[in-house]
Scaffold this motif. Sequence first.
Motif, PDB file in Angstrom:
ATOM      1  N   PHE A   5      10.618   9.458  -5.798  1.00  0.00           N
ATOM      2  CA  PHE A   5      11.259   9.161  -4.517  1.00  0.00           C
ATOM      3  C   PHE A   5      10.497   9.768  -3.343  1.00  0.00           C
ATOM      4  N   HIS A   6       9.402  10.467  -3.655  1.00  0.00           N
ATOM      5  CA  HIS A   6       8.587  11.061  -2.592  1.00  0.00           C
ATOM      6  C   HIS A   6       7.438  10.101  -2.286  1.00  0.00           C
ATOM      7  N   VAL A   7       7.615   9.280  -1.251  1.00  0.00           N
ATOM      8  CA  VAL A   7       6.579   8.338  -0.835  1.00  0.00           C
ATOM      9  C   VAL A   7       5.628   9.067   0.087  1.00  0.00           C
ATOM     10  N   ARG A   8       4.392   9.194  -0.348  1.00  0.00           N
ATOM     11  CA  ARG A   8       3.437   9.980   0.419  1.00  0.00           C
ATOM     12  C   ARG A   8       2.888   9.221   1.616  1.00  0.00           C
ATOM     13  N   ARG A   9       2.613   7.935   1.454  1.00  0.00           N
ATOM     14  CA  ARG A   9       1.986   7.222   2.551  1.00  0.00           C
ATOM     15  C   ARG A   9       2.234   5.727   2.450  1.00  0.00           C
ATOM     16  N   LEU A  10       2.481   5.113   3.589  1.00  0.00           N
ATOM     17  CA  LEU A  10       2.517   3.665   3.712  1.00  0.00           C
ATOM     18  C   LEU A  10       1.414   3.305   4.679  1.00  0.00           C
ATOM     19  N   ALA A  11       0.397   2.604   4.191  1.00  0.00           N
ATOM     20  CA  ALA A  11      -0.774   2.332   5.013  1.00  0.00           C
ATOM     21  C   ALA A  11      -0.429   1.463   6.208  1.00  0.00           C
ATOM     22  N   ARG A  12      -1.344   1.411   7.166  1.00  0.00           N
ATOM     23  CA  ARG A  12      -1.112   0.657   8.382  1.00  0.00           C
ATOM     24  C   ARG A  12      -0.984  -0.831   8.113  1.00  0.00           C
ATOM     25  N   GLY A  13      -0.043  -1.463   8.783  1.00  0.00           N
ATOM     26  CA  GLY A  13       0.190  -2.890   8.606  1.00  0.00           C
ATOM     27  C   GLY A  13      -0.169  -3.653   9.857  1.00  0.00           C
ATOM     28  N   ALA A  14       0.472  -4.775  10.063  1.00  0.00           N
ATOM     29  CA  ALA A  14       0.168  -5.655  11.175  1.00  0.00           C
ATOM     30  C   ALA A  14       0.390  -4.950  12.504  1.00  0.00           C
ATOM     31  N   LEU A  15      -0.624  -4.957  13.336  1.00  0.00           N
ATOM     32  CA  LEU A  15      -0.558  -4.347  14.665  1.00  0.00           C
ATOM     33  C   LEU A  15      -0.130  -2.886  14.595  1.00  0.00           C
ATOM     34  N   GLY A  16      -0.383  -2.267  13.430  1.00  0.00           N
ATOM     35  CA  GLY A  16       0.077  -0.897  13.252  1.00  0.00           C
ATOM     36  C   GLY A  16       1.556  -0.836  12.932  1.00  0.00           C
ATOM     37  N   ALA A  17       2.153  -1.988  12.620  1.00  0.00           N
ATOM     38  CA  ALA A  17       3.601  -2.033  12.409  1.00  0.00           C
ATOM     39  C   ALA A  17       3.992  -1.356  11.114  1.00  0.00           C
ATOM     40  N   ARG A  18       5.199  -0.856  11.130  1.00  0.00           N
ATOM     41  CA  ARG A  18       5.833  -0.248   9.965  1.00  0.00           C
ATOM     42  C   ARG A  18       4.996   0.901   9.389  1.00  0.00           C
TER      43      ARG A  18
ATOM     44  N   PRO B 251       0.833  -1.226   0.000  1.00  0.00           N
ATOM     45  CA  PRO B 251       0.000   0.000   0.000  1.00  0.00           C
ATOM     46  C   PRO B 251       0.857   1.261   0.000  1.00  0.00           C
ATOM     47  N   ILE B 252       1.562   1.469  -1.096  1.00  0.00           N
ATOM     48  CA  ILE B 252       2.469   2.599  -1.191  1.00  0.00           C
ATOM     49  C   ILE B 252       2.023   3.510  -2.335  1.00  0.00           C
ATOM     50  N   TRP B 253       1.912   4.789  -2.042  1.00  0.00           N
ATOM     51  CA  TRP B 253       1.556   5.775  -3.043  1.00  0.00           C
ATOM     52  C   TRP B 253       2.739   6.699  -3.278  1.00  0.00           C
TER      53      TRP B 253
ATOM     54  N   ALA C  27       0.104   7.185  -7.708  1.00  0.00           N
ATOM     55  CA  ALA C  27       0.765   6.110  -8.436  1.00  0.00           C
ATOM     56  C   ALA C  27       0.993   4.965  -7.449  1.00  0.00           C
ATOM     57  N   VAL C  28       0.147   3.966  -7.506  1.00  0.00           N
ATOM     58  CA  VAL C  28       0.210   2.870  -6.552  1.00  0.00           C
ATOM     59  C   VAL C  28       1.290   1.876  -6.972  1.00  0.00           C
ATOM     60  N   SER C  29       2.060   1.405  -6.009  1.00  0.00           N
ATOM     61  CA  SER C  29       3.090   0.424  -6.306  1.00  0.00           C
ATOM     62  C   SER C  29       2.466  -0.841  -6.873  1.00  0.00           C
ATOM     63  N   SER C  30       3.093  -1.405  -7.912  1.00  0.00           N
ATOM     64  CA  SER C  30       2.581  -2.625  -8.537  1.00  0.00           C
ATOM     65  C   SER C  30       3.131  -3.877  -7.868  1.00  0.00           C
ATOM     66  N   ARG C  31       3.976  -3.698  -6.832  1.00  0.00           N
ATOM     67  CA  ARG C  31       4.587  -4.845  -6.170  1.00  0.00           C
ATOM     68  C   ARG C  31       3.650  -5.438  -5.126  1.00  0.00           C
ATOM     69  N   SER C  32       3.856  -6.707  -4.846  1.00  0.00           N
ATOM     70  CA  SER C  32       3.172  -7.349  -3.733  1.00  0.00           C
ATOM     71  C   SER C  32       4.186  -7.598  -2.631  1.00  0.00           C
ATOM     72  N   SER C  33       3.682  -7.870  -1.444  1.00  0.00           N
ATOM     73  CA  SER C  33       4.589  -8.091  -0.319  1.00  0.00           C
ATOM     74  C   SER C  33       4.856  -9.576  -0.147  1.00  0.00           C
ATOM     75  N   THR C  34       5.965  -9.890   0.498  1.00  0.00           N
ATOM     76  CA  THR C  34       6.289 -11.278   0.769  1.00  0.00           C
ATOM     77  C   THR C  34       5.243 -11.898   1.680  1.00  0.00           C
TER      78      THR C  34
END
Length: 251
Positions: free
Chosen positions: A126-139, A117-119, A169-176
């Motif tokens: 190189f300007h990452v606006r937001r990384l959405a909330r992850g596990a337990l609010g991590a990262r 969830p990276i925009w 511009a949403v990242s096209s990658r998936s997470s491990t």
Amino acid sequence: MGPDGKFTAEIKWLEGYDVREANPVINDELERRGTLIRRLDYNHSLPHCWRCGTVLIYWGKPSWYVATSKFREKMLAENSTIDWHPEHIRDGRFGNWLDNNVDWALSRDRFWGTPLPIWRCPDDPFHVRRLARGALGARRTRPRRPRPAPSGDRRGARARVERARKRPAVSSRSSTPGFDAGSMPAAQVGYPHVEGSAEAMQFPAQLIVEAIDQTRGWFYTLLASTPWSLAPSRSSTCCASVTSSTRTARK
């Protein structure tokens, strides 16, 4: 090299060649330059897809990383509080893994998986606006302040951010999958979206049981994915693996 396995225009004299078919062309060019020492054919092993048998290519690509190395000492300290069975796993196999920790390559290029969830700002990749909330609010990362425009006009920076909000511009990658697995304590109760999930979440767990290979898998991702790298369990038990003397090929 492009995603089709062919050389791109960055190397003009190889453009359009499949990487597996370009060897003779490359050898010819080295021979022309007088830098080829010897030319011969020989048989050697190659990596293949275990599903379809296609020859694979080792391809270095940019990836998203989690800076887990910054939490090395914290994770080592939390690991020392876990009651490990067998006991030697704590300071041995798992402790050594943590002690040699490197940043976690989080992104994957797959047809399935949880999207990252990276925009990104369309004017500045190189300007990452937001990384959405992850596990337990991590990262989680707070939205970064807009960068001043090169001219010093802050209105220009605000305008870029507004455009990023309108055209993300949403990242096209998936997470491990390991990151998903690490979110288990929260995901199994739907935290934080499900009402009452905070009360239902049992963290840390009383006991976690997994195979010995998961010292670099689930045991690790549970520790690395939780906020502040807290110990995910009070006790952890490692099971041994039993291997067969015969090997059955998959079709």
